[in-house]
Design a protein around this motif. Structure first.
Motif, PDB file in Angstrom:
ATOM      1  N   PRO A 130     -16.496 -12.772   3.065  1.00  0.00           N
ATOM      2  CA  PRO A 130     -15.995 -12.177   4.312  1.00  0.00           C
ATOM      3  C   PRO A 130     -16.054 -10.654   4.289  1.00  0.00           C
ATOM      4  CG  PRO A 130     -14.171 -12.816   2.927  1.00  0.00           C
ATOM      5  CD  PRO A 130     -15.408 -13.320   2.237  1.00  0.00           C
ATOM      6  N   LYS A 131     -16.209 -10.082   5.466  1.00  0.00           N
ATOM      7  CA  LYS A 131     -16.164  -8.637   5.610  1.00  0.00           C
ATOM      8  C   LYS A 131     -14.758  -8.161   5.280  1.00  0.00           C
ATOM      9  CE  LYS A 131     -18.729  -5.101   6.981  1.00  0.00           C
ATOM     10  NZ  LYS A 131     -20.040  -4.797   6.381  1.00  0.00           N
ATOM     11  N   MET A 132     -14.641  -7.146   4.449  1.00  0.00           N
ATOM     12  CA  MET A 132     -13.325  -6.654   4.040  1.00  0.00           C
ATOM     13  C   MET A 132     -12.916  -5.503   4.939  1.00  0.00           C
ATOM     14  SD  MET A 132     -13.310  -6.936  -0.082  1.00  0.00           S
ATOM     15  CE  MET A 132     -13.767  -8.478  -0.882  1.00  0.00           C
ATOM     16  N   THR A 133     -12.125  -5.816   5.944  1.00  0.00           N
ATOM     17  CA  THR A 133     -11.716  -4.805   6.918  1.00  0.00           C
ATOM     18  C   THR A 133     -10.336  -4.236   6.629  1.00  0.00           C
ATOM     19  OG1 THR A 133     -10.837  -6.547   8.349  1.00  0.00           O
ATOM     20  CG2 THR A 133     -13.109  -5.873   8.728  1.00  0.00           C
ATOM     21  N   LYS A 134      -9.544  -4.909   5.814  1.00  0.00           N
ATOM     22  CA  LYS A 134      -8.186  -4.460   5.541  1.00  0.00           C
ATOM     23  C   LYS A 134      -8.127  -3.678   4.228  1.00  0.00           C
ATOM     24  CE  LYS A 134      -6.070  -8.406   7.900  1.00  0.00           C
ATOM     25  NZ  LYS A 134      -5.185  -9.580   7.751  1.00  0.00           N
ATOM     26  N   PRO A 135      -7.370  -2.575   4.200  1.00  0.00           N
ATOM     27  CA  PRO A 135      -7.216  -1.811   2.953  1.00  0.00           C
ATOM     28  C   PRO A 135      -6.729  -2.676   1.801  1.00  0.00           C
ATOM     29  CG  PRO A 135      -6.366  -0.550   4.804  1.00  0.00           C
ATOM     30  CD  PRO A 135      -6.686  -1.923   5.331  1.00  0.00           C
ATOM     31  N   ALA A 136      -5.844  -3.642   2.099  1.00  0.00           N
ATOM     32  CA  ALA A 136      -5.322  -4.506   1.029  1.00  0.00           C
ATOM     33  C   ALA A 136      -6.434  -5.334   0.402  1.00  0.00           C
ATOM     34  CB  ALA A 136      -4.227  -5.419   1.580  1.00  0.00           C
ATOM     35  N   ASP A 137      -7.404  -5.763   1.211  1.00  0.00           N
ATOM     36  CA  ASP A 137      -8.529  -6.531   0.679  1.00  0.00           C
ATOM     37  C   ASP A 137      -9.392  -5.671  -0.237  1.00  0.00           C
ATOM     38  OD1 ASP A 137      -7.712  -8.743   2.105  1.00  0.00           O
ATOM     39  OD2 ASP A 137      -9.042  -8.335   3.808  1.00  0.00           O
ATOM     40  N   ARG A 138      -9.626  -4.434   0.188  1.00  0.00           N
ATOM     41  CA  ARG A 138     -10.442  -3.535  -0.641  1.00  0.00           C
ATOM     42  C   ARG A 138      -9.717  -3.185  -1.938  1.00  0.00           C
ATOM     43  NH1 ARG A 138     -11.586  -1.623   4.644  1.00  0.00           N
ATOM     44  NH2 ARG A 138     -10.147   0.143   4.533  1.00  0.00           N
ATOM     45  N   LEU A 139      -8.399  -3.063  -1.856  1.00  0.00           N
ATOM     46  CA  LEU A 139      -7.612  -2.795  -3.058  1.00  0.00           C
ATOM     47  C   LEU A 139      -7.720  -3.968  -4.035  1.00  0.00           C
ATOM     48  CD1 LEU A 139      -5.642  -0.918  -4.513  1.00  0.00           C
ATOM     49  CD2 LEU A 139      -3.779  -2.015  -3.266  1.00  0.00           C
ATOM     50  N   ALA A 140      -7.616  -5.182  -3.509  1.00  0.00           N
ATOM     51  CA  ALA A 140      -7.761  -6.368  -4.357  1.00  0.00           C
ATOM     52  C   ALA A 140      -9.159  -6.435  -4.963  1.00  0.00           C
ATOM     53  CB  ALA A 140      -7.475  -7.628  -3.551  1.00  0.00           C
ATOM     54  N   PHE A 141     -10.156  -6.021  -4.183  1.00  0.00           N
ATOM     55  CA  PHE A 141     -11.534  -6.010  -4.678  1.00  0.00           C
ATOM     56  C   PHE A 141     -11.671  -5.057  -5.869  1.00  0.00           C
ATOM     57  CE2 PHE A 141     -15.670  -3.829  -4.601  1.00  0.00           C
ATOM     58  CZ  PHE A 141     -16.513  -4.900  -4.846  1.00  0.00           C
ATOM     59  N   VAL A 142     -11.104  -3.868  -5.750  1.00  0.00           N
ATOM     60  CA  VAL A 142     -11.188  -2.884  -6.838  1.00  0.00           C
ATOM     61  C   VAL A 142     -10.516  -3.427  -8.099  1.00  0.00           C
ATOM     62  CG1 VAL A 142     -10.343  -0.628  -7.603  1.00  0.00           C
ATOM     63  CG2 VAL A 142     -11.428  -0.855  -5.373  1.00  0.00           C
ATOM     64  N   ARG A 143      -9.356  -4.030  -7.931  1.00  0.00           N
ATOM     65  CA  ARG A 143      -8.663  -4.597  -9.093  1.00  0.00           C
ATOM     66  C   ARG A 143      -9.512  -5.668  -9.761  1.00  0.00           C
ATOM     67  NH1 ARG A 143      -2.911  -5.239  -5.886  1.00  0.00           N
ATOM     68  NH2 ARG A 143      -2.092  -3.141  -6.280  1.00  0.00           N
ATOM     69  N   SER A 144     -10.145  -6.514  -8.935  1.00  0.00           N
ATOM     70  CA  SER A 144     -10.962  -7.592  -9.505  1.00  0.00           C
ATOM     71  C   SER A 144     -12.188  -7.028 -10.217  1.00  0.00           C
ATOM     72  CB  SER A 144     -11.387  -8.568  -8.407  1.00  0.00           C
ATOM     73  OG  SER A 144     -12.349  -7.989  -7.547  1.00  0.00           O
ATOM     74  N   GLU A 145     -12.740  -5.920  -9.704  1.00  0.00           N
ATOM     75  CA  GLU A 145     -13.896  -5.298 -10.354  1.00  0.00           C
ATOM     76  C   GLU A 145     -13.520  -4.774 -11.739  1.00  0.00           C
ATOM     77  OE1 GLU A 145     -17.391  -4.657  -8.817  1.00  0.00           O
ATOM     78  OE2 GLU A 145     -16.432  -6.534  -8.232  1.00  0.00           O
ATOM     79  N   PHE A 146     -12.380  -4.132 -11.840  1.00  0.00           N
ATOM     80  CA  PHE A 146     -11.936  -3.654 -13.152  1.00  0.00           C
ATOM     81  C   PHE A 146     -11.716  -4.826 -14.101  1.00  0.00           C
ATOM     82  CE2 PHE A 146     -10.521   0.415 -11.044  1.00  0.00           C
ATOM     83  CZ  PHE A 146     -11.272   1.261 -11.847  1.00  0.00           C
ATOM     84  N   ARG A 147     -11.076  -5.898 -13.598  1.00  0.00           N
ATOM     85  CA  ARG A 147     -10.841  -7.071 -14.454  1.00  0.00           C
ATOM     86  C   ARG A 147     -12.150  -7.677 -14.927  1.00  0.00           C
ATOM     87  NH1 ARG A 147      -6.661  -8.304 -10.696  1.00  0.00           N
ATOM     88  NH2 ARG A 147      -8.049  -9.749  -9.617  1.00  0.00           N
ATOM     89  N   ALA A 148     -13.138  -7.753 -14.019  1.00  0.00           N
ATOM     90  CA  ALA A 148     -14.424  -8.352 -14.375  1.00  0.00           C
ATOM     91  C   ALA A 148     -15.114  -7.561 -15.485  1.00  0.00           C
ATOM     92  CB  ALA A 148     -15.322  -8.423 -13.145  1.00  0.00           C
ATOM     93  N   LEU A 149     -14.847  -6.262 -15.536  1.00  0.00           N
ATOM     94  CA  LEU A 149     -15.440  -5.415 -16.578  1.00  0.00           C
ATOM     95  C   LEU A 149     -14.562  -5.355 -17.829  1.00  0.00           C
ATOM     96  CD1 LEU A 149     -16.728  -2.470 -14.342  1.00  0.00           C
ATOM     97  CD2 LEU A 149     -18.113  -4.234 -15.456  1.00  0.00           C
ATOM     98  N   GLY A 150     -13.455  -6.087 -17.794  1.00  0.00           N
ATOM     99  CA  GLY A 150     -12.564  -6.098 -18.947  1.00  0.00           C
ATOM    100  C   GLY A 150     -11.806  -4.804 -19.136  1.00  0.00           C
ATOM    101  N   ARG A 151     -11.566  -4.085 -18.037  1.00  0.00           N
ATOM    102  CA  ARG A 151     -10.897  -2.792 -18.123  1.00  0.00           C
ATOM    103  C   ARG A 151      -9.548  -2.831 -17.404  1.00  0.00           C
ATOM    104  NH1 ARG A 151     -13.623   1.529 -19.620  1.00  0.00           N
ATOM    105  NH2 ARG A 151     -11.479   2.185 -20.028  1.00  0.00           N
ATOM    106  N   SER A 152      -8.665  -1.966 -17.842  1.00  0.00           N
ATOM    107  CA  SER A 152      -7.339  -1.874 -17.262  1.00  0.00           C
ATOM    108  C   SER A 152      -7.230  -0.602 -16.423  1.00  0.00           C
ATOM    109  CB  SER A 152      -6.287  -1.852 -18.372  1.00  0.00           C
ATOM    110  OG  SER A 152      -4.996  -1.653 -17.847  1.00  0.00           O
ATOM    111  N   ALA A 153      -6.734  -0.750 -15.196  1.00  0.00           N
ATOM    112  CA  ALA A 153      -6.509   0.394 -14.310  1.00  0.00           C
ATOM    113  C   ALA A 153      -5.135   0.251 -13.679  1.00  0.00           C
ATOM    114  CB  ALA A 153      -7.583   0.466 -13.235  1.00  0.00           C
ATOM    115  N   THR A 154      -4.404   1.344 -13.578  1.00  0.00           N
ATOM    116  CA  THR A 154      -3.069   1.282 -12.990  1.00  0.00           C
ATOM    117  C   THR A 154      -3.161   1.009 -11.489  1.00  0.00           C
ATOM    118  OG1 THR A 154      -2.970   3.648 -12.453  1.00  0.00           O
ATOM    119  CG2 THR A 154      -2.267   2.974 -14.677  1.00  0.00           C
ATOM    120  N   PRO A 155      -2.105   0.439 -10.894  1.00  0.00           N
ATOM    121  CA  PRO A 155      -2.107   0.230  -9.438  1.00  0.00           C
ATOM    122  C   PRO A 155      -2.349   1.530  -8.669  1.00  0.00           C
ATOM    123  CG  PRO A 155      -0.298  -0.981 -10.448  1.00  0.00           C
ATOM    124  CD  PRO A 155      -0.888  -0.117 -11.524  1.00  0.00           C
ATOM    125  N   GLU A 156      -1.781   2.634  -9.171  1.00  0.00           N
ATOM    126  CA  GLU A 156      -1.963   3.929  -8.504  1.00  0.00           C
ATOM    127  C   GLU A 156      -3.420   4.377  -8.562  1.00  0.00           C
ATOM    128  OE1 GLU A 156       2.162   3.331  -9.727  1.00  0.00           O
ATOM    129  OE2 GLU A 156       0.287   3.314 -10.880  1.00  0.00           O
TER     130      GLU A 156
END
Length: 330
Positions: A130-156
């Protein structure tokens, strides 16, 4: 993030990728191709648009081969296929060929729904894109990208990255990859700030500059562009406040001082003194007061005090731009 059905074998006879997010659609294709080539390095990949898939083309592409080679056939924008070609695809779904994986990319929606329904009925492995139109969706996408790379990033850090980059998923994914490659340990907000925050700030200050110069149409255009690219509304109200306060400070400073002396007194770089001097033409003390009140109201609006943050920002921009032309009116 792309969501998959429970049967997540990329080498199933049919994969259906549904949605309009180009990055996720491309990834769905890449996953199938990678799995096919892992099974057979000589896999033949055919990537086709609707105008390349004429009646009879699919039958030709999926006909038995003397060498029994593995093949991946990708059909993009399947909702735009002609009626005759849709008949061919439906017929194929009833009896798929061995060693061939068909990947249908469909935008979803009403157009071409019969083909979508047929693919689902045939037991397609489905990937939601789906097209990600909501900021919350894009935020979840970024978190999942870091997880997929095995990296840790703070919520901030994740939020700061979304604020800085905006709504383009390809750019967000690229930014995550760069940070993961360049930075050791946990990725925090300060790291994101060093790499990317300047982009969002520049966009915010463009809105503020056009507004305090009284250029209403250009300020609104810059505002809409900033919001469309995901700049956080609070960054825009902050830039507006800084712009109006700078004019107020300079207007209240003692005359006859050199830019360097004013810079020290007001806490601004000398180059900014020159810019603010140009911007403050047309401003009055009353105009500064009106503009500051408007920005304060907008700031409260975007922080949860209003129902429509975009409207609050537009109203503030218009008020600031009008205040910039207050001298000589009345």
């Amino acid at each position: 993030m792309a969501k998959k059905t429970a049967d997540d074998d990329p080498l199933t006879p049919l994969t259906l990728a549904v949605g309009q997010e180009e990055l996720l659609l491309d990834r769905a294709v890449q996953q199938v191709v990678a799995a096919a080539r892992a099974a057979d390095a000589d896999t033949d990949v055919r990537d086709l648009n609707p105008d390349q898939l004429q009646p009879g083309t699919l039958a030709e592409l999926t006909s038995p081969s003397l060498f029994a080679e593995r093949k991946v056939v990708v059909v993009r924008n399947a909702q735009d296929l002609s009626a005759d070609t849709v008949k061919d695809v439906k017929a194929y779904l009833g009896s798929p060929a061995e060693e061939i994986t068909l990947v249908l990319l469909h935008a979803g929606g009403v157009k071409g729904k019969a083909l979508l329904d047929a693919a689902r009925k045939a037991g397609a492995r489905e990937v939601a894109c789906p097209k990600m139109t909501k900021p919350a969706d894009r935020l979840a996408f970024v978190r999942s990208e870091f997880r997929a790379l095995g990296r840790s990033a703070t919520p901030e850090a994740c939020q700061a990255l979304v604020d800085a980059i905006g709504s383009d998923l390809r750019e967000l994914a690229s930014a995550v990859t760069q940070l993961a490659a360049d930075v050791e340990g946990t990725i925090d907000e300060a790291v994101v700030g060093r790499y990317y925050t300047g982009r969002a700030e520049a966009s915010s200050f463009t809105v503020a500059d056009r507004a305090v110069e009284g250029r209403t149409a250009e300020a609104l255009e810059a505002l809409r562009w900033s919001l469309a690219t995901g700049v956080a509304p609070v960054m825009i109200t902050s830039a507006l406040a800084q712009g109006v306060r700078a004019i107020g400070k300079l207007a209240g400073a003692r005359g006859g001082q050199r830019p360097a002396d004013l810079a020290r007194e007001l806490g601004m770089p000398p180059w900014k003194i020159d810019r603010v001097r140009q911007q403050m033409r047309g401003w009055t003390p009353d105009g500064v007061a009106v503009a500051l009140r408007a920005v304060a109201e907008a700031d409260a609006g975007v922080k949860g005090g209003g129902d429509d943050p975009e409207y609050a920002l537009e109203k503030a921009v218009v008020t600031v731009a009008q205040a910039a032309r207050s001298r000589g009116r009345g």
